[in-house]
Scaffold this motif. Structure first.
Motif, PDB file in Angstrom:
ATOM      1  N   UNK A 527       0.833  -1.205   0.000  1.00  0.00           N
ATOM      2  CA  UNK A 527       0.000   0.000   0.000  1.00  0.00           C
ATOM      3  C   UNK A 527       0.867   1.255   0.000  1.00  0.00           C
ATOM      4  N   UNK A 528       1.942   1.230   0.784  1.00  0.00           N
ATOM      5  CA  UNK A 528       2.834   2.389   0.844  1.00  0.00           C
ATOM      6  C   UNK A 528       3.483   2.647  -0.511  1.00  0.00           C
ATOM      7  N   UNK A 529       3.868   1.589  -1.208  1.00  0.00           N
ATOM      8  CA  UNK A 529       4.516   1.744  -2.516  1.00  0.00           C
ATOM      9  C   UNK A 529       3.551   2.339  -3.532  1.00  0.00           C
ATOM     10  N   UNK A 530       2.285   1.899  -3.496  1.00  0.00           N
ATOM     11  CA  UNK A 530       1.308   2.468  -4.433  1.00  0.00           C
ATOM     12  C   UNK A 530       1.086   3.957  -4.150  1.00  0.00           C
ATOM     13  N   UNK A 533       4.002   6.108  -5.469  1.00  0.00           N
ATOM     14  CA  UNK A 533       3.919   6.389  -6.906  1.00  0.00           C
ATOM     15  C   UNK A 533       2.979   7.560  -7.169  1.00  0.00           C
ATOM     16  N   UNK A 534       1.873   7.616  -6.422  1.00  0.00           N
ATOM     17  CA  UNK A 534       0.930   8.723  -6.581  1.00  0.00           C
ATOM     18  C   UNK A 534       1.557  10.044  -6.155  1.00  0.00           C
ATOM     19  N   UNK A 535       2.342  10.019  -5.073  1.00  0.00           N
ATOM     20  CA  UNK A 535       3.010  11.232  -4.588  1.00  0.00           C
ATOM     21  C   UNK A 535       4.002  11.746  -5.628  1.00  0.00           C
ATOM     22  N   UNK A 542      11.317  13.327  -4.761  1.00  0.00           N
ATOM     23  CA  UNK A 542      12.291  12.863  -3.777  1.00  0.00           C
ATOM     24  C   UNK A 542      11.675  12.113  -2.611  1.00  0.00           C
ATOM     25  N   UNK A 543      10.379  11.846  -2.658  1.00  0.00           N
ATOM     26  CA  UNK A 543       9.698  11.158  -1.556  1.00  0.00           C
ATOM     27  C   UNK A 543      10.167   9.714  -1.446  1.00  0.00           C
ATOM     28  N   UNK A 544      10.189   9.198  -0.221  1.00  0.00           N
ATOM     29  CA  UNK A 544      10.598   7.812   0.024  1.00  0.00           C
ATOM     30  C   UNK A 544       9.659   7.181   1.056  1.00  0.00           C
ATOM     31  N   UNK A 545       9.635   5.844   1.092  1.00  0.00           N
ATOM     32  CA  UNK A 545       8.872   5.111   2.103  1.00  0.00           C
ATOM     33  C   UNK A 545       9.760   4.906   3.323  1.00  0.00           C
ATOM     34  N   UNK A 546       9.201   5.147   4.518  1.00  0.00           N
ATOM     35  CA  UNK A 546       9.921   4.898   5.770  1.00  0.00           C
ATOM     36  C   UNK A 546       9.084   3.949   6.618  1.00  0.00           C
ATOM     37  N   UNK A 547       9.758   3.193   7.482  1.00  0.00           N
ATOM     38  CA  UNK A 547       9.073   2.178   8.288  1.00  0.00           C
ATOM     39  C   UNK A 547       9.270   2.452   9.775  1.00  0.00           C
ATOM     40  N   UNK A 548       8.271   2.018  10.579  1.00  0.00           N
ATOM     41  CA  UNK A 548       8.327   2.179  12.037  1.00  0.00           C
ATOM     42  C   UNK A 548       7.817   0.902  12.691  1.00  0.00           C
TER      43      UNK A 548
END
Length: 645
Positions: A527-530, A533-535, A542-548
């Motif tokens: 879901x984060x990856x989809x 792509x929209x962002x 330059x946006x990236x996915x981060x995890x917590x």
């Protein structure tokens, strides 16, 4: 006959004058509606239902049809309730003025009538233009009152407050008001609530619950397990009628109950009934409408004439002289007792006022010696007050036993006037009796404190979306397990709304001299990856996915590893998954899961193959709810499994 003729004329007119047909049909429908009203009020429910049905068939007015359908429902309710009718033992009745009629209920010394303070009403958006009373008992830990929320536009609803603490002045601190549930409150009006002496039974009037029309009487019982009031039940015929029935109140000793009705009352008046209470009354099905109507008129039990109509003139009928002659001594004693009750009430009120003044004086003192002396005085006065209250209870109990003598003859007990205003004696030498019950006085609860309800905070929408204007939400209440967010950018100054490109929700975090902006909250990487792509399509490349995990930042690869190993819950905390199957699961199951849950299917690769789960769920019951539906659809291998990281 006239109605049938009118219908024929309207049909003939329609053949030659089509434009007049609709008007003539509506006129016929209105006549049938009025006929139905007359029949319904007279307990002719079957015939009334037929009249309403015929009226509906002739009308083209949707509002009229809805009103007639509602009346037809009342008839259906009446047909059901007519099978369970109680023939009560009516001990007495009298006509009382409609204005402040509740003050004529004089059942026990355990409480008083009060109006909801304006402070309390303001907590439920009631402006206090009209205040309806409730019966207040200082010994009870809850109050149920009626109020009208001006913001909602609904009718009168019932609310409850719970006692929390006692104040220095002897008043109480009450918790915030809570509106009772849909099993009691309706879009109509719920008014005149009265709690039983043990606080476990609630009586009230309503015109929104299933009934016979007008205000009917209902009862609800407190569920000690759920700590809520149960579904309201209609008290049935004859206590509920086709007219307006108000304020059912049971005596403290559960021997009698009072209620009022306008079914046989003059204009601007009500009839107050006193009835013997039966915990399990015998219910019958009247043999005819005539018998049903007779029971509904609540005749005095001592009168054997069954076919007689009981009008308002007979309410409050005098005690026959022959009976008064036999009870001369009891009448004299009753006069003395009622005078003693009045005197004791005055003394109790005086001591309560004196105690209130002493308590206020005590609060204003500072030297310990002075406070100790006043405290002793207060203690002595409290003992005196307790003795007076006990004397009042005993005296009223003695008067009650004499009242039973009069009530056994089917009339309300006589209430004598004070000696200073004694009326002239009758020809027989006996004092004339005032047939109205003693009017009570309202008490004030303005010295009590009432907590306001906590403001309702709307839930934050954390679903990722693109809107015309971005919504910034606080970074709080983080999930305890694994989740992902999209880090948009880091800037030295706060970003403007236009820079956020309509992306929502946005989290703004101050990091030293910079501001970091994040978007969305996702529970799996896909879901984060989809969303990422929209962002990027919005221009934030330059946006990236981060995890917590457990509130701390972790590498995205570790987050994906935890997903693969089905370890997304916090360390040491149990979570629950629904096991769907291994290696290959049917497409129909995948489709059904998508319809029933917003959670994604998790694929876990093991040494022996691939397992498929859906979750995590915070509790076993949540997981089992989904699993049971899937099993009902034929997927028998579905199970619930507990997972601890």
């Amino acid at each position: 006959m006239a109605i049938k003729l009118l219908i024929k004329i309207s049909l003939i007119a329609g053949l030659f004058f089509p434009a007049t047909l609709t008007y003539a049909q509506q006129a016929s429908a209105s006549s049938l509606f009025l006929e139905g009203e007359q029949l319904r009020v007279a307990y002719e429910f079957e015939r009334a239902k037929e009249a309403y049905t015929r009226a509906i068939s002739l009308s083209g007015d949707s509002a009229f049809i809805a009103r007639a359908q509602q009346r037809r429902v009342l008839c259906e309710n009446g047909l059901i309730l007519s099978n369970y009718v109680v023939r009560p033992h009516v001990l007495g009745r009298t006509v009382i003025p409609y204005r402040e009629f509740f003050l004529f209920y004089d059942l026990s010394p355990s409480g008083s009538w009060a109006l909801p303070p304006f402070e309390l009403l303001s907590h439920v958006n009631d402006k206090g233009d009209t205040r309806l009373p409730f019966f207040y008992r200082a010994t009870q830990d809850r109050i149920v009152f009626s109020a009208k929320d001006s913001a909602s536009g609904s009718g009168w609803d019932l609310y409850m407050i719970q006692k929390k603490d006692i104040l220095a002045n002897g008043a109480f601190l009450w918790g915030p008001p809570v509106r009772l549930g849909p099993g009691i409150n309706t879009p109509g009006n719920e008014i005149y609530p009265v709690l039983s002496s043990d606080g476990k039974t609630l009586y009230f009037s309503s015109n929104g619950l299933p009934g016979l029309g007008g205000m009917n009487l209902y009862v609800s019982r407190w569920d000690t397990k759920t700590q809520e009031w149960g579904l309201a039940e209609n008290l049935g015929i004859p206590f509920s009628s086709t007219h307006n029935d108000l304020l059912y109140m049971l005596s403290d000793d559960s021997r009698y109950f009072y209620f009022t009705s306008d079914r046989a009352a003059p204009k601007d008046s009500l009839v107050l009934y006193k009835v013997e209470y039966e915990s399990a009354p015998v219910k019958i099905r009247p043999a005819s409408v005539k018998e049903l109507r007779e029971i509904a008129m609540m005749p005095l039990s001592g009168n054997k004439t069954r076919d007689r109509e009981y009008g308002p003139k007979e309410a409050g009928m005098a005690v026959p002289d022959s009976i008064l002659e036999k009870t001369r001594e009891a009448t004299a004693h009753y006069t003395q007792l009622t005078a003693a009750v009045r005197n004791l009430k005055v003394q109790v009120a005086g001591h309560e006022k004196k105690l209130d003044s002493l308590r206020k004086y005590y609060s204003s003192l500072t030297p310990e010696e002075d406070r100790r002396a006043i405290a002793n005085t207060i203690r002595e006065e409290e003992f005196v007050l307790m003795e007076l209250q006990q004397s009042l209870r005993d005296t009223r109990k003695s008067a009650q036993s004499i009242e039973d003598l009069f009530l056994s003859h089917g009339v309300l007990p006589p209430v004598t006037t004070p000696a200073s205003k004694s009326p002239a004696s009758s020809a027989s030498g006996l004092q004339e009796m005032d047939l109205f019950p003693v009017k009570q006085q309202l008490i004030s609860l303005d010295s009590h404190l009432f907590e306001a309800p906590l403001p309702v905070v709307p839930p934050v929408n954390l679903e990722f979306r693109i809107e015309q204007e971005s919504v910034i939400v606080p970074w709080e209440n983080e999930p305890p397990g694994l989740y992902y967010r999209i880090q948009l950018f880091t800037v030295a100054r706060k970003a403007t709304i236009s820079q956020l490109k309509g992306i929502s929700p946005i989290f703004e975090v101050r990091a030293g001299n910079h501001y970091v902006y994040y978007a969305g909250q996702f529970y799996n990487y896909a879901d984060a990856a989809r969303a990422l792509a929209s962002v990027k399509r919005r221009g934030i490349t330059g946006a990236i996915v981060v995890a917590y995990f457990q509130g701390k930042s972790i590498p995205v690869l570790e987050g994906r590893r935890r997903e693969a190993q089905n370890k997304t819950a916090p360390e040491g905390v149990a979570a629950f998954h629904v096991y769907l199957g291994s290696n290959q699961i049917p497409p129909a199951l995948i489709s059904l899961v998508g319809e029933l849950s917003d959670k994604d299917i998790i694929r876990v690769i093991t040494g022996s193959g691939t397992d498929y789960f859906i979750g995590p769920f915070a509790s076993a019951s949540q997981a089992e709810e989904l699993a049971s539906v899937l099993r009902e659809k034929g997927f028998d291998t579905v199970t619930v499994q507990q997972v601890t990281n």
